[in-house]
Design a protein around this motif. Structure first.
Motif, PDB file in Angstrom:
ATOM      1  N   GLY A  56       0.741  -1.311   0.030  1.00 25.56           N
ATOM      2  CA  GLY A  56      -0.257   0.024  -0.187  1.00 25.56           C
ATOM      3  C   GLY A  56       0.766   1.344  -0.075  1.00 25.56           C
ATOM      4  O   GLY A  56       2.089   1.124   0.291  1.00 25.56           O
ATOM      5  N   LEU A  57       0.172   2.305   0.196  1.00 27.63           N
ATOM      6  CA  LEU A  57       0.892   3.702   0.087  1.00 27.63           C
ATOM      7  C   LEU A  57       1.691   3.905   1.055  1.00 27.63           C
ATOM      8  O   LEU A  57       3.001   4.430   0.894  1.00 27.63           O
ATOM      9  CB  LEU A  57      -0.520   4.818   0.046  1.00 27.63           C
ATOM     10  CG  LEU A  57       0.116   6.258  -0.200  1.00 27.63           C
ATOM     11  CD1 LEU A  57       0.800   6.496  -1.451  1.00 27.63           C
ATOM     12  CD2 LEU A  57      -1.102   7.179  -0.018  1.00 27.63           C
ATOM     13  N   GLU A  58       1.349   3.644   2.315  1.00 27.00           N
ATOM     14  CA  GLU A  58       2.174   3.485   3.351  1.00 27.00           C
ATOM     15  C   GLU A  58       3.615   2.895   3.192  1.00 27.00           C
ATOM     16  O   GLU A  58       4.832   3.586   3.345  1.00 27.00           O
ATOM     17  CB  GLU A  58       1.798   3.414   4.654  1.00 27.00           C
ATOM     18  CG  GLU A  58       2.647   3.367   5.991  1.00 27.00           C
ATOM     19  CD  GLU A  58       2.072   2.815   7.105  1.00 27.00           C
ATOM     20  OE1 GLU A  58       2.730   2.683   8.130  1.00 27.00           O
ATOM     21  OE2 GLU A  58       0.845   2.432   7.247  1.00 27.00           O
ATOM     22  N   PHE A  91       0.756  -6.198  -5.868  1.00 29.56           N
ATOM     23  CA  PHE A  91      -0.406  -5.343  -5.993  1.00 29.56           C
ATOM     24  C   PHE A  91      -0.004  -4.375  -5.484  1.00 29.56           C
ATOM     25  O   PHE A  91       0.073  -4.060  -4.332  1.00 29.56           O
ATOM     26  CB  PHE A  91      -1.901  -6.120  -5.341  1.00 29.56           C
ATOM     27  CG  PHE A  91      -2.953  -5.290  -5.430  1.00 29.56           C
ATOM     28  CD1 PHE A  91      -2.991  -3.869  -6.034  1.00 29.56           C
ATOM     29  CD2 PHE A  91      -4.080  -5.626  -4.717  1.00 29.56           C
ATOM     30  CE1 PHE A  91      -4.210  -3.247  -5.730  1.00 29.56           C
ATOM     31  CE2 PHE A  91      -5.250  -4.654  -4.507  1.00 29.56           C
ATOM     32  CZ  PHE A  91      -5.318  -3.535  -5.104  1.00 29.56           C
ATOM     33  N   LEU A  92       0.259  -3.306  -6.262  1.00 30.08           N
ATOM     34  CA  LEU A  92       0.444  -1.934  -5.925  1.00 30.08           C
ATOM     35  C   LEU A  92      -0.600  -0.801  -5.645  1.00 30.08           C
ATOM     36  O   LEU A  92      -1.160  -0.447  -6.634  1.00 30.08           O
ATOM     37  CB  LEU A  92       1.664  -1.238  -6.681  1.00 30.08           C
ATOM     38  CG  LEU A  92       2.503  -0.008  -6.295  1.00 30.08           C
ATOM     39  CD1 LEU A  92       3.204  -0.354  -4.799  1.00 30.08           C
ATOM     40  CD2 LEU A  92       3.477   0.407  -7.179  1.00 30.08           C
ATOM     41  N   ASP A  93      -0.904  -0.760  -4.389  1.00 26.91           N
ATOM     42  CA  ASP A  93      -2.299  -0.063  -4.314  1.00 26.91           C
ATOM     43  C   ASP A  93      -1.943   1.370  -3.692  1.00 26.91           C
ATOM     44  O   ASP A  93      -1.785   1.685  -2.548  1.00 26.91           O
ATOM     45  CB  ASP A  93      -2.726  -0.796  -2.858  1.00 26.91           C
ATOM     46  CG  ASP A  93      -4.217  -0.322  -2.700  1.00 26.91           C
ATOM     47  OD1 ASP A  93      -4.808   0.326  -3.672  1.00 26.91           O
ATOM     48  OD2 ASP A  93      -4.704  -0.478  -1.712  1.00 26.91           O
ATOM     49  N   LEU A  94      -1.518   2.252  -4.715  1.00 21.86           N
ATOM     50  CA  LEU A  94      -1.630   3.635  -4.612  1.00 21.86           C
ATOM     51  C   LEU A  94      -2.777   4.352  -4.781  1.00 21.86           C
ATOM     52  O   LEU A  94      -2.435   5.615  -4.175  1.00 21.86           O
ATOM     53  CB  LEU A  94      -0.217   3.803  -5.511  1.00 21.86           C
ATOM     54  CG  LEU A  94       0.955   3.204  -5.659  1.00 21.86           C
ATOM     55  CD1 LEU A  94       1.894   4.023  -6.449  1.00 21.86           C
ATOM     56  CD2 LEU A  94       1.634   3.331  -4.213  1.00 21.86           C
ATOM     57  N   LYS A  95      -3.750   4.196  -5.073  1.00 21.22           N
ATOM     58  CA  LYS A  95      -4.755   4.732  -5.621  1.00 21.22           C
ATOM     59  C   LYS A  95      -4.657   6.243  -5.988  1.00 21.22           C
ATOM     60  O   LYS A  95      -4.910   7.077  -5.398  1.00 21.22           O
ATOM     61  CB  LYS A  95      -5.673   4.998  -4.090  1.00 21.22           C
ATOM     62  CG  LYS A  95      -5.997   3.618  -3.507  1.00 21.22           C
ATOM     63  CD  LYS A  95      -6.864   3.878  -2.040  1.00 21.22           C
ATOM     64  CE  LYS A  95      -7.285   2.555  -1.446  1.00 21.22           C
ATOM     65  NZ  LYS A  95      -6.212   1.655  -0.914  1.00 21.22           N
ATOM     66  N   LEU A  96      -3.986   6.350  -7.148  1.00 26.91           N
ATOM     67  CA  LEU A  96      -3.547   7.366  -8.018  1.00 26.91           C
ATOM     68  C   LEU A  96      -4.885   8.183  -8.161  1.00 26.91           C
ATOM     69  O   LEU A  96      -5.698   7.873  -8.654  1.00 26.91           O
ATOM     70  CB  LEU A  96      -2.982   7.144  -8.870  1.00 26.91           C
ATOM     71  CG  LEU A  96      -1.392   6.447  -8.825  1.00 26.91           C
ATOM     72  CD1 LEU A  96      -0.771   6.085 -10.188  1.00 26.91           C
ATOM     73  CD2 LEU A  96      -0.406   7.259  -8.092  1.00 26.91           C
TER      74      LEU A  96
END
Length: 231
Positions: free
Chosen positions: A35-37, A59-64
């Motif tokens: 995740g982002l952190e 799974f790179l969860d950056l929620k751009l």
């Protein structure tokens, strides 16, 4: 159920805790979420290390979520990373999503782009207070339609919206957070997630992948939990 369809969220974990978790002999889960952190703190090196050392899909969860050109440039900066899924916010709109898709196809062509609908930490009252949403099904359908038009590969939403997605847009992948084991739900051990469901129910609703975090990373019953996911 298949472990290939379970994604473990490595959220709120230190590097040392991640190593201990991934080294467990019973940890045959092939897919993890960063995740982002974690990404902000440790950067691309963490992605490469987990992929190379533990042979995990990422799974790179950056929620751009930004203006189209900024999101496209952010995705361009991920070129060369071994990632299988990447998230953007559907609320960024059609232009942003199309720019994200176009750049992803060039810079990370093997990665599926997923659109985040509404966070699973939001309740119905939050959606009404924040966005004036009274008909939640209609609100989700609007986002799903934008997802379909933009050409992204799938949607991240709570398990409660999966049947709605699959009914109207069956070609979109459904990746579902807000998953807890039945005993956790019955005991109200769900932390900050409000729209939750157990794994069996979520798969029955049509979820393609489930995202599970603390239910697996913080349990002292890991082997038992893994066995239950294989039944």
């Amino acid at each position: 159920m298949s472990l290939d369809r379970i994604i473990v969220a490595l959220d709120q974990m230190s590097i040392e805790e991640i190593d201990v978790f991934l080294k467990q002999k019973d940890n045959t889960l092939p897919f993890v979420k960063i995740g982002l952190e974690l990404f902000v703190k440790h950067g691309p090196e963490l992605v490469h290390r987990i992929h190379n050392d533990y042979k995990k899909k990422i799974f790179l969860d950056l929620k751009l979520h930004d203006i189209p050109v900024t999101v496209a440039k952010a995705i361009s900066s991920l070129k060369g990373l071994p990632i299988d899924f990447l998230t953007v916010h559907l609320s960024g709109g059609e232009a942003m999503l199309k720019a994200a898709v176009a750049e992803a196809r060039v810079s990370i062509p093997d990665c599926k782009l997923l659109g985040v609908s509404f966070l699973t930490s939001l309740e119905t009252t939050d959606l009404e207070d924040l966005f004036g949403i009274e008909d939640t099904d209609e609100a989700f359908l609007r986002l799903f339609k934008v997802a379909s038009i933009s050409g992204i590969d799938g949607v991240v939403s709570s398990p409660l919206e999966v049947s709605l997605l699959k009914k109207h847009f069956p070609n979109l992948l459904s990746v579902t957070p807000g998953i807890r084991f039945r005993d956790e739900i019955d005991s109200n051990v769900v932390q900050d997630q409000k729209r939750v469901m157990d794994p069996e129910q979520a798969f029955d609703e049509g979820s393609d992948y489930l995202v599970m975090g603390r239910s697996l990373t913080k349990t002292d019953r890991f082997s038992e939990r893994i066995k239950s996911l294989q039944e």
